[in-house]
Design an enzyme around this catalytic site. Sequence first.
Site, PDB file in Angstrom:
ATOM      1  CG  PHE A 272      -2.706  44.597  -7.704  1.00 20.95           C
ATOM      2  CD1 PHE A 272      -2.149  45.138  -8.850  1.00 20.95           C
ATOM      3  CD2 PHE A 272      -3.189  45.458  -6.727  1.00 20.95           C
ATOM      4  CE1 PHE A 272      -2.075  46.513  -9.031  1.00 20.95           C
ATOM      5  CE2 PHE A 272      -3.130  46.839  -6.904  1.00 20.95           C
ATOM      6  CZ  PHE A 272      -2.571  47.366  -8.055  1.00 20.95           C
ATOM      7  CD  GLN A 273      -0.250  48.104  -5.473  1.00 18.37           C
ATOM      8  OE1 GLN A 273      -0.806  48.133  -4.383  1.00 18.37           O
ATOM      9  NE2 GLN A 273       0.032  49.201  -6.166  1.00 18.37           N
TER      10      GLN A 273
ATOM     11  CE  LYS B  83      -6.944  45.189   2.288  1.00 11.19           C
ATOM     12  NZ  LYS B  83      -7.421  45.744   1.016  1.00 11.19           N
TER      13      LYS B  83
ATOM     14  CG  MET C 136      31.809  63.731  -4.418  1.00 14.27           C
ATOM     15  SD  MET C 136      33.313  64.358  -3.673  1.00 14.27           S
ATOM     16  CE  MET C 136      32.785  64.758  -2.029  1.00 14.27           C
TER      17      MET C 136
HETATM   18  C1  LIG Z   1      30.972  61.701  -0.053  1.00 14.53           C
HETATM   19  C2  LIG Z   1      31.405  61.043   1.208  1.00 14.53           C
HETATM   20  C3  LIG Z   1      32.660  61.271   1.719  1.00 14.53           C
HETATM   21  C4  LIG Z   1      33.053  60.722   2.934  1.00 14.53           C
HETATM   22  N1  LIG Z   1      34.272  61.048   3.443  1.00 14.53           N
HETATM   23  C5  LIG Z   1      34.568  60.677   4.712  1.00 14.53           C
HETATM   24  C6  LIG Z   1      35.755  61.155   5.371  1.00 14.53           C
HETATM   25  O1  LIG Z   1      36.547  61.887   4.813  1.00 14.53           O
HETATM   26  N2  LIG Z   1      35.978  60.785   6.642  1.00 14.53           N
HETATM   27  C7  LIG Z   1      35.097  59.974   7.322  1.00 14.53           C
HETATM   28  O2  LIG Z   1      35.314  59.711   8.500  1.00 14.53           O
HETATM   29  N3  LIG Z   1      34.007  59.483   6.726  1.00 14.53           N
HETATM   30  C8  LIG Z   1      33.710  59.831   5.444  1.00 14.53           C
HETATM   31  N4  LIG Z   1      32.550  59.364   4.877  1.00 14.53           N
HETATM   32  C9  LIG Z   1      31.676  58.486   5.650  1.00 14.53           C
HETATM   33  C10 LIG Z   1      32.097  57.031   5.587  1.00 14.53           C
HETATM   34  O3  LIG Z   1      31.624  56.480   4.384  1.00 14.53           O
HETATM   35  C11 LIG Z   1      31.521  56.238   6.790  1.00 14.53           C
HETATM   36  O4  LIG Z   1      30.126  56.376   6.832  1.00 14.53           O
HETATM   37  C12 LIG Z   1      32.065  56.708   8.112  1.00 14.53           C
HETATM   38  O5  LIG Z   1      33.445  56.919   8.064  1.00 14.53           O
HETATM   39  C13 LIG Z   1      31.751  55.684   9.199  1.00 14.53           C
HETATM   40  O6  LIG Z   1      31.836  56.285  10.440  1.00 14.53           O
HETATM   41  P1  LIG Z   1      32.148  55.464  11.755  1.00 14.53           P
HETATM   42  O7  LIG Z   1      33.410  54.700  11.617  1.00 14.53           O
HETATM   43  O8  LIG Z   1      32.043  56.427  12.862  1.00 14.53           O
HETATM   44  O9  LIG Z   1      31.035  54.342  11.820  1.00 14.53           O
HETATM   45  P2  LIG Z   1      29.462  54.312  11.943  1.00 14.53           P
HETATM   46  O10 LIG Z   1      28.918  53.926  10.621  1.00 14.53           O
HETATM   47  O11 LIG Z   1      28.897  55.476  12.628  1.00 14.53           O
HETATM   48  O12 LIG Z   1      29.349  53.010  12.828  1.00 14.53           O
HETATM   49  C14 LIG Z   1      29.363  53.049  14.190  1.00 14.53           C
HETATM   50  C15 LIG Z   1      30.200  51.940  14.772  1.00 14.53           C
HETATM   51  O13 LIG Z   1      30.026  51.995  16.181  1.00 14.53           O
HETATM   52  C16 LIG Z   1      29.452  50.814  16.664  1.00 14.53           C
HETATM   53  N5  LIG Z   1      28.488  51.147  17.690  1.00 14.53           N
HETATM   54  C17 LIG Z   1      27.209  51.573  17.541  1.00 14.53           C
HETATM   55  N6  LIG Z   1      26.642  51.802  18.736  1.00 14.53           N
HETATM   56  C18 LIG Z   1      27.585  51.535  19.654  1.00 14.53           C
HETATM   57  C19 LIG Z   1      27.608  51.587  21.078  1.00 14.53           C
HETATM   58  N7  LIG Z   1      26.545  51.968  21.792  1.00 14.53           N
HETATM   59  N8  LIG Z   1      28.738  51.211  21.701  1.00 14.53           N
HETATM   60  C20 LIG Z   1      29.830  50.803  20.984  1.00 14.53           C
HETATM   61  N9  LIG Z   1      29.860  50.755  19.664  1.00 14.53           N
HETATM   62  C21 LIG Z   1      28.760  51.120  19.001  1.00 14.53           C
HETATM   63  C22 LIG Z   1      28.857  50.109  15.478  1.00 14.53           C
HETATM   64  O14 LIG Z   1      28.848  48.720  15.685  1.00 14.53           O
HETATM   65  C23 LIG Z   1      29.771  50.548  14.342  1.00 14.53           C
HETATM   66  O15 LIG Z   1      30.890  49.715  14.240  1.00 14.53           O
HETATM   67  C24 LIG Z   1      32.163  59.875   3.633  1.00 14.53           C
HETATM   68  C25 LIG Z   1      30.909  59.597   3.105  1.00 14.53           C
HETATM   69  C26 LIG Z   1      30.518  60.190   1.910  1.00 14.53           C
HETATM   70  C27 LIG Z   1      29.128  59.904   1.400  1.00 14.53           C
HETATM   71  C1  LIG Z   2      21.267  58.258  -5.048  1.00 16.00           C
HETATM   72  C2  LIG Z   2      22.663  58.565  -5.441  1.00 16.00           C
HETATM   73  N1  LIG Z   2      23.022  58.530  -6.739  1.00 16.00           N
HETATM   74  C3  LIG Z   2      24.294  58.827  -7.105  1.00 16.00           C
HETATM   75  C4  LIG Z   2      25.246  59.139  -6.167  1.00 16.00           C
HETATM   76  C5  LIG Z   2      26.680  59.448  -6.580  1.00 16.00           C
HETATM   77  N2  LIG Z   2      26.993  60.855  -6.255  1.00 16.00           N
HETATM   78  C6  LIG Z   2      27.681  61.202  -5.149  1.00 16.00           C
HETATM   79  S1  LIG Z   2      27.863  62.842  -4.980  1.00 16.00           S
HETATM   80  C7  LIG Z   2      27.029  63.148  -6.402  1.00 16.00           C
HETATM   81  C8  LIG Z   2      26.806  64.536  -6.895  1.00 16.00           C
HETATM   82  C9  LIG Z   2      26.022  65.362  -5.972  1.00 16.00           C
HETATM   83  O1  LIG Z   2      25.770  66.600  -6.575  1.00 16.00           O
HETATM   84  P1  LIG Z   2      25.164  67.814  -5.770  1.00 16.00           P
HETATM   85  O2  LIG Z   2      23.997  67.342  -4.977  1.00 16.00           O
HETATM   86  O3  LIG Z   2      24.937  68.943  -6.683  1.00 16.00           O
HETATM   87  O4  LIG Z   2      26.293  68.135  -4.725  1.00 16.00           O
HETATM   88  P2  LIG Z   2      27.746  68.808  -4.948  1.00 16.00           P
HETATM   89  O5  LIG Z   2      28.722  67.697  -4.979  1.00 16.00           O
HETATM   90  O6  LIG Z   2      27.713  69.573  -6.225  1.00 16.00           O
HETATM   91  O7  LIG Z   2      27.916  69.669  -3.758  1.00 16.00           O
HETATM   92  C10 LIG Z   2      26.635  61.946  -6.993  1.00 16.00           C
HETATM   93  C11 LIG Z   2      25.901  61.839  -8.268  1.00 16.00           C
HETATM   94  C12 LIG Z   2      24.821  59.126  -4.817  1.00 16.00           C
HETATM   95  N3  LIG Z   2      25.674  59.391  -3.819  1.00 16.00           N
HETATM   96  N4  LIG Z   2      23.536  58.872  -4.489  1.00 16.00           N
END
Ligand SMILES: Cc1cc2nc3c(=O)[nH]c(=O)nc-3n(C[C@H](O)[C@H](O)[C@H](O)COP(=O)(O)OP(=O)(O)OC[C@H]3O[C@@H](n4cnc5c(N)ncnc54)[C@H](O)[C@@H]3O)c2cc1C
Ligand SMILES: Cc1ncc(C[n+]2csc(CCOP(=O)(O)OP(=O)(O)O)c2C)c(N)n1
Lengths: 163, 579
Positions: free
Chosen positions: B112-113, B162, B479
């Site tokens: 279970f679980q 557990k 988005m």
């Molecule tokens: C809707 C959406 C849009 C996005 N658009 C963008 C965008 O336009 N531009 C953007 O930049 N991102 C964007 N992202 C985020 C993107 O997906 C990544 O999460 C992000 O770019 C990663 O950032 P980072 O390279 O700083 O790495 P992080 O994920 O922050 O990783 C950190 C890095 O540093 C290293 N590190 C950690 N600690 C240390 C330490 N003490 N010393 C040395 N190294 C260390 C790790 O090993 C790793 O390589 C978006 C995300 C979403 C959800």
């Molecule tokens: C758990 C999860 N499901 C689906 C997505 C894909 N997704 C990225 S942005 C977005 C829409 C988000 O809508 P809302 O929260 O209203 O933000 P808005 O873009 O309108 O500012 C979706 C469905 C996701 N990022 N995370």
Amino acid sequence: MRHIISILMENESGALSRVAGLFSARGYNIESLTVAPTEDASLSRMTLVTRGSDDVIEQITKQLNKLIDVVKLIDLAESAHIERELMMIKVKTTEKTRAEVKSMADVFRGRILDFTPETYVIEVTGPSEKLDAFIAALDADSIIEVVRSGATGISRGEKGLHL
Amino acid sequence: MELSGAEILIRSLKDEGVEYIFGYPGGAVLHIYDALFRQDDVKHILVRHEQGATHAADGYARATGLPGVVLVTSGPGATNAVTGIATAYMDSIPMVVISGQVPSPVIGSDAFQEVDMIGISRPCVKHNFLVKDVNLIAETIKKAFYVATTGRPGPVVVDIPKDITDPRIKVPYKYPKKVSIRSYNPAVAGHKGQIKKAVDLLLTAERPMIYSGGGVVIGEASKELTEFSQLLGYPVTNTLMGLGAYPATDKQFIGMLGMHGTYEANMGMHESDVIIAIGARFDDRVTGKLDMFCPYAKIIHIDVDPASISKTVKVDIPIVGEVKPVLEQMIDLIKESKKTPNKKALETWWKQIKDWQAIDCLEYDRKSPLIKPQFVIEQLYEVTKGDAYVTSDVGQHQMWAAQYYKFDKPRRWINSGGLGTMGFGMPAAIGVKLAHPDADVACVTGEASIQMCIQELSTALQYKTPIKIVNLNNRFMGMVRQWQEFSYESRYSHSYLDTLPDFVKLAEAYGHVGMRIDKPEQVRPALEEAFAMKDRTVFLDIITDQTENVYPMIENGKGHHDMKLRIAATGTTTDRELA
Ligand SMILES: Cc1cc2nc3c(=O)[nH]c(=O)nc-3n(C[C@H](O)[C@H](O)[C@H](O)COP(=O)(O)OP(=O)(O)OC[C@H]3O[C@@H](n4cnc5c(N)ncnc54)[C@H](O)[C@@H]3O)c2cc1C
Ligand SMILES: Cc1ncc(C[n+]2csc(CCOP(=O)(O)OP(=O)(O)O)c2C)c(N)n1
Ligand SMILES: [Mg+2]
């Protein structure tokens, strides 16, 4: 290119699945994988044969090293090494072909481990290519079963993979 | 001292210095909950869904740098936690998740679980442990914290059957002061020769760029990054995860880079001849199309994780080490060096950057009769004097928060970047508020995201964590809608939510204050009123222009130099009709 990666890892349940999981999650291919205990009961040794460009192999070794259970690893392809794989192959024989199969086995330094009037079990050991060659040399229709251990390897010279 | 496994677990957490544990009870952890009941050193925060527990612990971790701690039961409790574990994993957040497991003798019998939590979590944890012996609990907990918080941090799961926490079985307790793991030795200092080479290259640069990321926040190296950058006078761009690591209001900061980064940051990267990546991982949202990425640049990369280096982009000078000591060494070397930055080249470079900045890629229609989401974030920035902790969900609102709230300090901007987990923002804000009870904490969200963990409003009431929820309500998964507009000829397939709840009533039903704002002139007073209510959680349902898109943007398959700008995009945004 083909690489043989030799890994020393903690002899713990789950360690093997971490390595296998890493390969499937990151889309690396595994050609063969063997794992067995070492003289140190806390460690097991894994030999993994994979293929990839230098960049891919570099990522593979880095990702493997990141696994907490991985203690040490080397890429045997980087230096002189010995590779061995064991194969047992069961082939159909007839009165006509028996002598021929036997002499083929001799050429490959194979040993006959078992025989019946209609079959041979032959053991061949060597680098994986040699085993491939032996299979190719046999009449494909005569092969009943092939079991291969997967390649293992060790580096030449004084250096070794140990703690 | 003889203690049961459950007591040992709780004592170990106390001895580890754990302040809060976020959790939800169930059969497999009842012994542990009983041990929790009989002490008050470790405070338990009862969430309403295990995903909320992981996000709250994550928010706490991001706001403090301390590991977040989670306790969940076996089976569904454990699987509910997985999204939050993966969220922490992708952003390198230290977290220890304790999951109950069915009793050892029945493991593997579909009890279970029962779920194989070790197997399920394996691809999204830094490491995990199954504790098989009550005598190993303390040591395992110590190891879990050690692994979670050192090197490149990440979540660690400790799965405890557990029977191991049975109150009748008592064994001696001692919490280890230190542990070492022979196979785990994260690098700290960087290679001296490499650092020297990097500094030499940096000082010959004519069009340099400092590209820094989440690693600077994680590595507590903001001060060093700032000193290093100012010593050189080079432009700084941050990833989404790095925002705040370098003060956004400083003149050397040219904004975020990547998909929704600024024009100047992306053009700067494209034209640069020397780039230093500091704790950033060349994510695909940052690089755009790889074969067009930074064609003229030599690249230096500092990262603790060797696997981050040359993973997607080949670099010229890799430095494996913690950002802080490496930057300290670089600062010393620059100060000692006879060479200085090329002043003349830098002047030309800055002039070029100023020209790009003049395009004003973040301008938007300020005269609109509708509430522009960008305007809300600007007002939020002003009302909180730029000093709030801002969490966010995922979507357009997240990008606007990143673009328009100028973060001057690290750990103020708390969002799910790598996994992009909708539902993250509000529980994370609860964790942040627990960590910083006197600070302003805002959660910028969207009407779709907020509904993914809405139940945590109840947690916010129970633990009196007054947060301000800024719901940029565009009645769309904005988005998704934006991508459908750009790439699918505006076929808005299932990106519209037809039956939204009355968020004001919903907030009130949960015992909070709800406000609905639908006119631009109401935004400022509403925000002021909300933040003046120091001890209430306020839900601001702000009805925004639903046609608004996030600009600028690098579309799929394009390079940094090929951004879609608002001015170039077809028509103005207000004359289009949606729904
Ligand atoms: C809707 C959406 C849009 C996005 N658009 C963008 C965008 O336009 N531009 C953007 O930049 N991102 C964007 N992202 C985020 C993107 O997906 C990544 O999460 C992000 O770019 C990663 O950032 P980072 O390279 O700083 O790495 P992080 O994920 O922050 O990783 C950190 C890095 O540093 C290293 N590190 C950690 N600690 C240390 C330490 N003490 N010393 C040395 N190294 C260390 C790790 O090993 C790793 O390589 C978006 C995300 C979403 C959800
Ligand atoms: C758990 C999860 N499901 C689906 C997505 C894909 N997704 C990225 S942005 C977005 C829409 C988000 O809508 P809302 O929260 O209203 O933000 P808005 O873009 O309108 O500012 C979706 C469905 C996701 N990022 N995370
Ligand atoms: Mg929306």
